[in-house]
Design a protein around this motif. Structure first.
Motif, PDB file in Angstrom:
ATOM      1  N   ASP A  64      35.017  38.045  45.618  1.00 37.21           N
ATOM      2  CA  ASP A  64      34.873  37.513  44.017  1.00 37.21           C
ATOM      3  C   ASP A  64      36.609  37.292  43.601  1.00 37.21           C
ATOM      4  OD1 ASP A  64      32.679  39.407  43.211  1.00 37.21           O
ATOM      5  OD2 ASP A  64      33.218  41.496  42.947  1.00 37.21           O
ATOM      6  N   GLU A  65      35.813  36.868  42.782  1.00 39.00           N
ATOM      7  CA  GLU A  65      37.182  36.235  42.118  1.00 39.00           C
ATOM      8  C   GLU A  65      38.483  37.204  41.092  1.00 39.00           C
ATOM      9  OE1 GLU A  65      36.377  31.023  41.874  1.00 39.00           O
ATOM     10  OE2 GLU A  65      36.281  32.306  40.537  1.00 39.00           O
ATOM     11  N   VAL A  66      39.190  36.961  40.804  1.00 39.90           N
ATOM     12  CA  VAL A  66      40.233  37.644  40.438  1.00 39.90           C
ATOM     13  C   VAL A  66      41.231  36.306  39.450  1.00 39.90           C
ATOM     14  CG1 VAL A  66      42.377  39.523  40.229  1.00 39.90           C
ATOM     15  CG2 VAL A  66      40.071  40.299  41.668  1.00 39.90           C
ATOM     16  N   PHE A  67      41.817  36.685  38.275  1.00 36.92           N
ATOM     17  CA  PHE A  67      42.286  35.506  37.516  1.00 36.92           C
ATOM     18  C   PHE A  67      43.604  36.700  38.108  1.00 36.92           C
ATOM     19  CE2 PHE A  67      39.680  33.198  33.980  1.00 36.92           C
ATOM     20  CZ  PHE A  67      38.935  33.069  35.765  1.00 36.92           C
ATOM     21  N   CYS A  68      45.051  36.093  38.308  1.00 39.84           N
ATOM     22  CA  CYS A  68      46.497  36.230  38.625  1.00 39.84           C
ATOM     23  C   CYS A  68      47.273  34.958  37.543  1.00 39.84           C
ATOM     24  CB  CYS A  68      46.783  36.309  39.704  1.00 39.84           C
ATOM     25  SG  CYS A  68      48.633  37.551  40.499  1.00 39.84           S
ATOM     26  N   SER A  69      48.242  35.893  37.396  1.00 37.59           N
ATOM     27  CA  SER A  69      49.899  34.518  37.344  1.00 37.59           C
ATOM     28  C   SER A  69      49.824  34.006  38.226  1.00 37.59           C
ATOM     29  CB  SER A  69      50.749  35.619  36.382  1.00 37.59           C
ATOM     30  OG  SER A  69      50.141  35.885  35.259  1.00 37.59           O
ATOM     31  N   SER A  70      50.676  32.947  37.966  1.00 34.45           N
ATOM     32  CA  SER A  70      50.829  32.033  39.421  1.00 34.45           C
ATOM     33  C   SER A  70      52.295  32.214  39.685  1.00 34.45           C
ATOM     34  CB  SER A  70      50.505  30.763  39.451  1.00 34.45           C
ATOM     35  OG  SER A  70      51.064  29.990  40.647  1.00 34.45           O
ATOM     36  N   LEU A  71      52.303  32.129  38.241  1.00 34.11           N
ATOM     37  CA  LEU A  71      54.657  32.535  38.127  1.00 34.11           C
ATOM     38  C   LEU A  71      54.928  33.977  38.575  1.00 34.11           C
ATOM     39  CD1 LEU A  71      57.066  30.832  38.474  1.00 34.11           C
ATOM     40  CD2 LEU A  71      57.346  31.485  36.843  1.00 34.11           C
ATOM     41  N   THR A  72      54.743  34.947  40.083  1.00 35.41           N
ATOM     42  CA  THR A  72      54.914  35.897  40.170  1.00 35.41           C
ATOM     43  C   THR A  72      54.907  36.266  41.494  1.00 35.41           C
ATOM     44  OG1 THR A  72      54.586  38.117  39.864  1.00 35.41           O
ATOM     45  CG2 THR A  72      52.540  36.142  40.584  1.00 35.41           C
ATOM     46  N   PHE A  73      55.864  37.259  41.949  1.00 30.04           N
ATOM     47  CA  PHE A  73      55.640  38.263  42.997  1.00 30.04           C
ATOM     48  C   PHE A  73      54.510  37.919  44.053  1.00 30.04           C
ATOM     49  CE2 PHE A  73      57.199  41.957  46.031  1.00 30.04           C
ATOM     50  CZ  PHE A  73      57.654  41.414  47.248  1.00 30.04           C
ATOM     51  N   SER A  74      54.545  37.982  45.333  1.00 26.09           N
ATOM     52  CA  SER A  74      52.981  37.933  46.171  1.00 26.09           C
ATOM     53  C   SER A  74      52.906  39.185  45.683  1.00 26.09           C
ATOM     54  CB  SER A  74      53.298  38.246  47.522  1.00 26.09           C
ATOM     55  OG  SER A  74      54.194  38.427  47.918  1.00 26.09           O
ATOM     56  N   ALA A  75      53.438  39.991  45.581  1.00 23.23           N
ATOM     57  CA  ALA A  75      52.557  41.240  45.510  1.00 23.23           C
ATOM     58  C   ALA A  75      51.924  41.603  44.610  1.00 23.23           C
ATOM     59  CB  ALA A  75      53.943  42.720  45.179  1.00 23.23           C
ATOM     60  N   ALA A  84      39.409  41.789  49.635  1.00 21.29           N
ATOM     61  CA  ALA A  84      38.840  40.658  50.052  1.00 21.29           C
ATOM     62  C   ALA A  84      37.744  39.751  48.868  1.00 21.29           C
ATOM     63  CB  ALA A  84      37.986  41.103  51.395  1.00 21.29           C
ATOM     64  N   GLY A  85      38.804  39.729  48.110  1.00 17.46           N
ATOM     65  CA  GLY A  85      38.731  39.333  46.540  1.00 17.46           C
ATOM     66  C   GLY A  85      39.459  37.185  47.129  1.00 17.46           C
ATOM     67  N   ARG A  86      39.318  37.129  45.826  1.00 18.07           N
ATOM     68  CA  ARG A  86      40.120  35.437  45.432  1.00 18.07           C
ATOM     69  C   ARG A  86      40.174  35.409  44.663  1.00 18.07           C
ATOM     70  NH1 ARG A  86      36.986  29.550  45.123  1.00 18.07           N
ATOM     71  NH2 ARG A  86      38.134  28.628  46.408  1.00 18.07           N
ATOM     72  N   PRO A  87      41.938  35.238  44.615  1.00 16.94           N
ATOM     73  CA  PRO A  87      42.609  35.088  43.630  1.00 16.94           C
ATOM     74  C   PRO A  87      42.652  33.733  42.798  1.00 16.94           C
ATOM     75  CG  PRO A  87      44.088  35.677  45.856  1.00 16.94           C
ATOM     76  CD  PRO A  87      42.599  34.946  45.830  1.00 16.94           C
ATOM     77  N   VAL A  88      42.498  33.572  41.647  1.00 19.47           N
ATOM     78  CA  VAL A  88      42.290  32.167  40.905  1.00 19.47           C
ATOM     79  C   VAL A  88      43.467  31.796  39.958  1.00 19.47           C
ATOM     80  CG1 VAL A  88      41.585  30.939  39.757  1.00 19.47           C
ATOM     81  CG2 VAL A  88      39.969  32.192  40.729  1.00 19.47           C
ATOM     82  N   PHE A  89      44.862  31.385  40.063  1.00 18.68           N
ATOM     83  CA  PHE A  89      45.864  31.462  39.739  1.00 18.68           C
ATOM     84  C   PHE A  89      45.871  29.986  38.661  1.00 18.68           C
ATOM     85  CE2 PHE A  89      46.814  31.810  44.372  1.00 18.68           C
ATOM     86  CZ  PHE A  89      47.230  33.388  44.139  1.00 18.68           C
ATOM     87  N   ILE A  90      46.872  31.193  37.297  1.00 13.86           N
ATOM     88  CA  ILE A  90      46.837  30.597  36.301  1.00 13.86           C
ATOM     89  C   ILE A  90      47.818  30.627  36.035  1.00 13.86           C
ATOM     90  CG2 ILE A  90      46.509  30.755  33.456  1.00 13.86           C
ATOM     91  CD1 ILE A  90      43.906  31.146  34.711  1.00 13.86           C
TER      92      ILE A  90
END
Ligand code: PLP
Length: 378
Positions: A64-75, A84-90
Motif C-alpha cells: 500500500d502507498e502512503v504519502f508523506c512530506s519529503s523534507l523531514t526526519f526519517s522517523a 511493508a507499505g510504500r512511501p510516496v514523497f511530496i
C-alpha cells in the motif's frame, strides 16, 4: 527542566508507580489532550511508535502507498516501512517549507485516476511551524484518504487557518497542529521543545482509535485474567516516571516557546541584515515556535556557502546542522516515488539550523552570530 518535574517524579516514587502505566500517565494524557485541544490521547514510548500505531489503525497492507512530506526526519516515514507499505514523497512549498497543498492535490488526483489512492497522508509540521492544514485536509476529505499529522516538531505552534483573518484587536484563536486530521503525533525526545528524555503522544477525537492504540501498545492483552492474545502487540507505553516529567514539562511549554522565539529574534537582529541570509519565513496562517532557527544561505550573495559556515562554527566548537536531507534523496528510500522534490533539495543544499536550545545565554547567541558574520565575504 522546569521547577515541578522533580516533585512529580518524587510522587511517582512515593506511590511506587514505576511501571508503563499509573496515575502520572493518566494525568499526562488528560492534561496533554486538554492543552492541544483533542478529545483523547495515548502516552507512548516515542513519536515513532505513535506514527506506527496510527498506520496500523488505518490498516496499511504490504504494498500500500502512503504519502508523506519529503523534507523531514526519517522517523516520519520509517513506520510506513514497518508495515511493508510504500512511501510516496511530496515536496514542500518554497514559501514556508511544509507540504505543498497544490502538489498534494495533484498527487491525489494522479493516484485517483490510476484507481489506487494512498492508505493515508502523513503531513509533517516542520521546525515548529504548522503546515497549511485547511487545503490539505480538504483534499484528503475529497478523496476519503485519512490524514495523519506528524506534529513531533510543532508542539506549541498554532494554526489560524486560511479563512479571512479577523480585524485588528480581535483575538485570533489558533488550533494546535496535530488536532485536525484523523490523529496527530507528538514527540518528547531529548531534542524536542519539551522532553521526557524519550516519549510520544498520539491524539485523536476518535475514542476507538486511542483505545485500540493503548491496547496494541500494551502487548494486545485480551480482557482475560490469564495472558491471552488475539492480535500481535507492541511494548509502546510510556513509563509512569517519564509521564511525571512530561506533566512538569507541559507546564513550561509556553515559556519554552517564548525562549525559542526570543533566540530567533536575536539571530534575526544580529545577522538578518547580511546579504544572502534568509530565515525560514513565519507563515501568516500560524504561530511558529521557532523550535529551531533555520536559515538559507545564498553563496553568491553571502560570499560563503552553507558548508563553509557550518564548518566555521564547528571550528569554534559550535554545532550547527544542515536542514533535513529530504527523504526522497535518502539511500534507504531511493526507489520510492516522489512528486516534485527540487524545492526540498534546494533547502537542503542551502539550509542551516543554528543552535536553538532553550538554555542558550545571550553570550552563546552572540558567539554564534559573530562566527556567521565573520564568514560573510571572508
Ligand atoms: C523527532 C521526530 C519524530 C520521531 O519522534 P521520536 O519520539 O524521536 O520517535 C517524528 N517525526 C519528526 C518530524 C520528528 O522530528
Amino acid at each position: 527542566m522546569g521547577s515541578d518535574e522533580l516533585q512529580l517524579v518524587q510522587e511517582a516514587f512515593a506511590t511506587n508507580w514505576i511501571a508503563p502505566l499509573g496515575p502520572q500517565v493518566d494525568a499526562f494524557e488528560t492534561e496533554f489532550a486538554a492543552h492541544v485541544g483533542s478529545a483523547h490521547a495515548a502516552a507512548l514510548s516515542s513519536g515513532t511508535a505513535a506514527l506506527h500505531l496510527a498506520l496500523r489503525w488505518v490498516g496499511v497492507q504490504p504494498g500500500d502507498e502512503v504519502f508523506c512530506s519529503s523534507l523531514t526526519f526519517s522517523a516520519s516515514a520509517n513506520p510506513i516501512a514497518y508495515e511493508a507499505g510504500r512511501p510516496v514523497f511530496i515536496d514542500c512549498d518554497r514559501a514556508f517549507w511544509n507540504m505543498d497543498p497544490a502538489l498534494l492535490a495533484e498527487a491525489l488526483a494522479d493516484r485517483a485516476k490510476a484507481g489506487r489512492l494512498p492508505k493515508a497522508v502523513i503531513l509533517v509540521h516542520l521546525y515548529g511551524q504548522s503546515a497549511d492544514i485547511d487545503p490539505i485536509e480538504k483534499s484528503c476529505r475529497e478523496y476519503g484518504v485519512p490524514l495523519i499529522e506528524d506534529a513531533a516538531e510543532a508542539l506549541g505552534a498554532l494554526y489560524y487557518g486560511t479563512a479571512p483573518s479577523k480585524g485588528r484587536g480581535q483575538e485570533v484563536k489558533g488550533i494546535s497542529p496535530g488536532t485536525r486530521g484523523l490523529c496527530g503525533v507528538f514527540s518528547f525526545n531529548g531534542n524536542k521543545i519539551i522532553t521526557t528524555s524519550g516519549g510520544g503522544m498520539l491524539v485523536s477525537n476518535d475514542k476507538a482509535l486511542i483505545d485500540k492504540a493503548r491496547f496494541w501498545a500494551t502487548q494486545s492483552r485480551d480482557p482475560a485474567p490469564h495472558y491471552q492474545h488475539s492480535e500481535i502487540g507492541f511494548n509502546y507505553r510510556l513509563s509512569n516516571v517519564l509521564a511525571a516529567i512530561g506533566r512538569g514539562q507541559l507546564r513550561v511549554l509556553e515559556q519554552r516557546v517564548e525562549t525559542r522565539r526570543r533566540n530567533f529574534e536575536f539571530y534575526r537582529k544580529a545577522i538578518g541584515d547580511l546579504p544572502g541570509i534568509e530565515f525560514m519565513p513565519e507563515a501568516p496562517y500560524g504561530r511558529c515556535t521557532r523550535w529551531l532557527t533555520c536559515l538559507t544561505i545564498d553563496p553568491a550573495a553571502f560570499g560563503a556557502d552553507r558548508e563553509q559556515v557550518r564548518l566555521a562554527l564547528a571550528e569554534e566548537n559550535i554545532e550547527a546542522r544542515p536542514v533535513w536531507k529530504p527523504l526522497h534523496l535518502q539511500p534507504v528510500f531511493k526507489d520510492c516515488p516522489v512528486f516534485g522534490g527540487a524545492v526540498a533539495a534546494d533547502l537542503f543544499d542551502r539550509g542551516l539550523c543554528l543552535p536553538s536550545g532553550s538554555n542558550l545565554t545571550e553570550a552563546d547567541l552572540e558567539r554564534v552570530a559573530a562566527v556567521v558574520r565573520r564568514c560573510h565575504r571572508r
